[in-house]
Scaffold this active site. Sequence first.
Site, PDB file in Angstrom:
ATOM      1  N   LYS A 189       0.841  -1.201   0.000  1.00 35.35           N
ATOM      2  CA  LYS A 189       0.000   0.000   0.000  1.00 35.35           C
ATOM      3  C   LYS A 189       0.876   1.251   0.000  1.00 35.35           C
ATOM      4  O   LYS A 189       2.080   1.167   0.248  1.00 35.35           O
ATOM      5  CB  LYS A 189      -0.917  -0.011   1.226  1.00 35.35           C
ATOM      6  CG  LYS A 189      -0.168  -0.030   2.554  1.00 35.35           C
ATOM      7  CD  LYS A 189      -1.108  -0.293   3.718  1.00 35.35           C
ATOM      8  CE  LYS A 189      -0.355  -0.340   5.033  1.00 35.35           C
ATOM      9  NZ  LYS A 189      -1.209  -0.802   6.136  1.00 35.35           N
TER      10      LYS A 189
ATOM     11  N   ARG B  82     -11.031  -0.506  14.599  1.00 34.00           N
ATOM     12  CA  ARG B  82     -10.841   0.222  13.348  1.00 34.00           C
ATOM     13  C   ARG B  82     -11.785  -0.408  12.331  1.00 34.00           C
ATOM     14  O   ARG B  82     -12.970  -0.129  12.375  1.00 34.00           O
ATOM     15  CB  ARG B  82      -9.361   0.168  12.931  1.00 34.00           C
ATOM     16  CG  ARG B  82      -8.957   1.248  11.966  1.00 34.00           C
ATOM     17  CD  ARG B  82      -7.463   1.290  11.689  1.00 34.00           C
ATOM     18  NE  ARG B  82      -6.967   0.078  11.040  1.00 34.00           N
ATOM     19  CZ  ARG B  82      -5.720  -0.102  10.622  1.00 34.00           C
ATOM     20  NH1 ARG B  82      -4.821   0.853  10.814  1.00 34.00           N
ATOM     21  NH2 ARG B  82      -5.344  -1.214  10.042  1.00 34.00           N
TER      22      ARG B  82
ATOM     23  N   TYR C 158      16.503  28.695  11.121  1.00 31.46           N
ATOM     24  CA  TYR C 158      15.289  29.326  11.650  1.00 31.46           C
ATOM     25  C   TYR C 158      15.155  29.086  13.149  1.00 31.46           C
ATOM     26  O   TYR C 158      15.364  27.972  13.632  1.00 31.46           O
ATOM     27  CB  TYR C 158      14.050  28.747  10.965  1.00 31.46           C
ATOM     28  CG  TYR C 158      13.878  29.193   9.535  1.00 31.46           C
ATOM     29  CD1 TYR C 158      13.699  30.529   9.213  1.00 31.46           C
ATOM     30  CD2 TYR C 158      13.888  28.261   8.508  1.00 31.46           C
ATOM     31  CE1 TYR C 158      13.529  30.927   7.904  1.00 31.46           C
ATOM     32  CE2 TYR C 158      13.712  28.650   7.187  1.00 31.46           C
ATOM     33  CZ  TYR C 158      13.530  29.989   6.888  1.00 31.46           C
ATOM     34  OH  TYR C 158      13.361  30.381   5.593  1.00 31.46           O
TER      35      TYR C 158
ATOM     36  N   MET D 115      12.767  24.111   4.467  1.00 34.62           N
ATOM     37  CA  MET D 115      11.977  23.470   3.416  1.00 34.62           C
ATOM     38  C   MET D 115      12.851  22.681   2.441  1.00 34.62           C
ATOM     39  O   MET D 115      12.529  21.560   2.054  1.00 34.62           O
ATOM     40  CB  MET D 115      11.178  24.535   2.648  1.00 34.62           C
ATOM     41  CG  MET D 115      10.299  23.939   1.564  1.00 34.62           C
ATOM     42  SD  MET D 115       9.448  25.186   0.601  1.00 34.62           S
ATOM     43  CE  MET D 115       8.096  25.608   1.681  1.00 34.62           C
TER      44      MET D 115
HETATM   45  C1  LIG Z   1      -0.607  -1.891   6.675  1.00 38.02           C
HETATM   46  C2  LIG Z   1      -1.265  -3.166   7.002  1.00 38.02           C
HETATM   47  C3  LIG Z   1      -0.505  -4.321   7.169  1.00 38.02           C
HETATM   48  C4  LIG Z   1       1.001  -4.324   7.156  1.00 38.02           C
HETATM   49  O1  LIG Z   1       1.462  -3.718   8.323  1.00 38.02           O
HETATM   50  P1  LIG Z   1       3.021  -3.588   8.652  1.00 38.02           P
HETATM   51  O2  LIG Z   1       3.052  -3.137  10.049  1.00 38.02           O
HETATM   52  O3  LIG Z   1       3.577  -2.601   7.695  1.00 38.02           O
HETATM   53  O4  LIG Z   1       3.599  -4.952   8.454  1.00 38.02           O
HETATM   54  C5  LIG Z   1      -1.174  -5.508   7.384  1.00 38.02           C
HETATM   55  N1  LIG Z   1      -2.524  -5.535   7.442  1.00 38.02           N
HETATM   56  C6  LIG Z   1      -3.286  -4.437   7.311  1.00 38.02           C
HETATM   57  C7  LIG Z   1      -4.754  -4.536   7.401  1.00 38.02           C
HETATM   58  C8  LIG Z   1      -2.676  -3.215   7.101  1.00 38.02           C
HETATM   59  O5  LIG Z   1      -3.426  -2.113   6.969  1.00 38.02           O
END
Ligand SMILES: *Cc1c(COP(=O)(O)O)cnc(C)c1O
Length: 375
Positions: A44, A139, A271, A319
């Site tokens: 992802k 979640r 800064y 930046m």
């Molecule tokens: C992102 C995610 C993972 C992978 O998690 P990591 O901690 O990066 O290994 C697995 N399952 C779900 C549902 C996720 O959203």
Amino acid sequence: MPRPISATISLPSLSHNLRTVAQQLDRAGVAAGRPRPNIWAVIKADAYGHGINNAVRAFGQAEGLAMLDLDEAVRCREAGWTGPILLLEGFFEPADIAILDRYRLTTTLHCQEQLDMLRSARVADPIDAFVKLDTGMSRLGFGAADYRAAYEQAQAAQARGVLNALGKMTHLARADDDPLATQHQLQVFNQVTQGLPGKVSLCNSAATLTPGLWASIPDSQEQWVRPGICLYGSSPFAGLSASELGLRPAMTLSARLISVRSIPAGAAVGYGHLFTAAQPMRIGVVACGYADGYPRHAATGTPIAVGGVRTRVLGRVSMDMLVADLTPVPQAQVGTPVVLWGEGGPSVDEVALAAGTIGYELLCAVAARVPKIVI
Ligand SMILES: *Cc1c(COP(=O)(O)O)cnc(C)c1O
């Protein structure tokens, strides 16, 4: 000449990390007397900033790919990936179901609205699905009280020819730091899903790399783990480094010095004048700032490598630039290479710790303006 900054993505390191995870699962499987689980390589967020196409090339040995953006899933198919693809959030509106059908995507089913959308859906080929249980993450997923009814609705969709194989899935909230909380989630999972047919998927990186964890699930069904961050060479555990886990950094963020100067005692840097020199010193300006994705909250002392020597960031990150302490690198000059994180520099996890965040956030946040070099 372009600005001297780039992110180097190492395909061999990505493949190495996948192999390392698979080998650890193999050993755990031998110890438990059962085959190792299949691996959904989680890609992802544009493969945690490493690029979808790179991930598809490097993770050819994974049994499946998991992500959440439908466009990314389609790009995987277009890049030639023919294996399973899991959508971690499933679909969002009825029109998405046609995309799942056309591109042969496996969906997560986590809410009643999705089941309702399936009721009026028509597909050319039934779609694989994992029905998600919320075991304590609060979640995504059906609550324990609603899960079995949801699973029955999925079975009804299966009977109508809309869904194909069904699986059971949950997500662990504290696999990285609290074995008791994890144990509790696994108990809930086992209790609620007991007797329901289908594959099982629970483990993120931390759970995948916790010896014995996946094997504690009753072994009657095929299991699929979902490691993400570890495949990119970042550790899911606060107290255990990626290199201790046998993982290699897959992304190296590097730049060069674009200015070098000597400052007198009492001179303040950047800064807010957050750093003041206690004695005369040499400092170097690095062509990397928060607009490149480097964390602005990386304080004085954040590790950085200049000319192969480990030193520290000074003052506030700007930046487009940041300042490094050249005291341990007297030979540094304009053009000297700098590694912000990765091969030849601090790990992304060390930089994240100094900035009050995690490696995940830094890898995902590298800006589009930073050119990627693939090796
Ligand atoms: C992102 C995610 C993972 C992978 O998690 P990591 O901690 O990066 O290994 C697995 N399952 C779900 C549902 C996720 O959203």
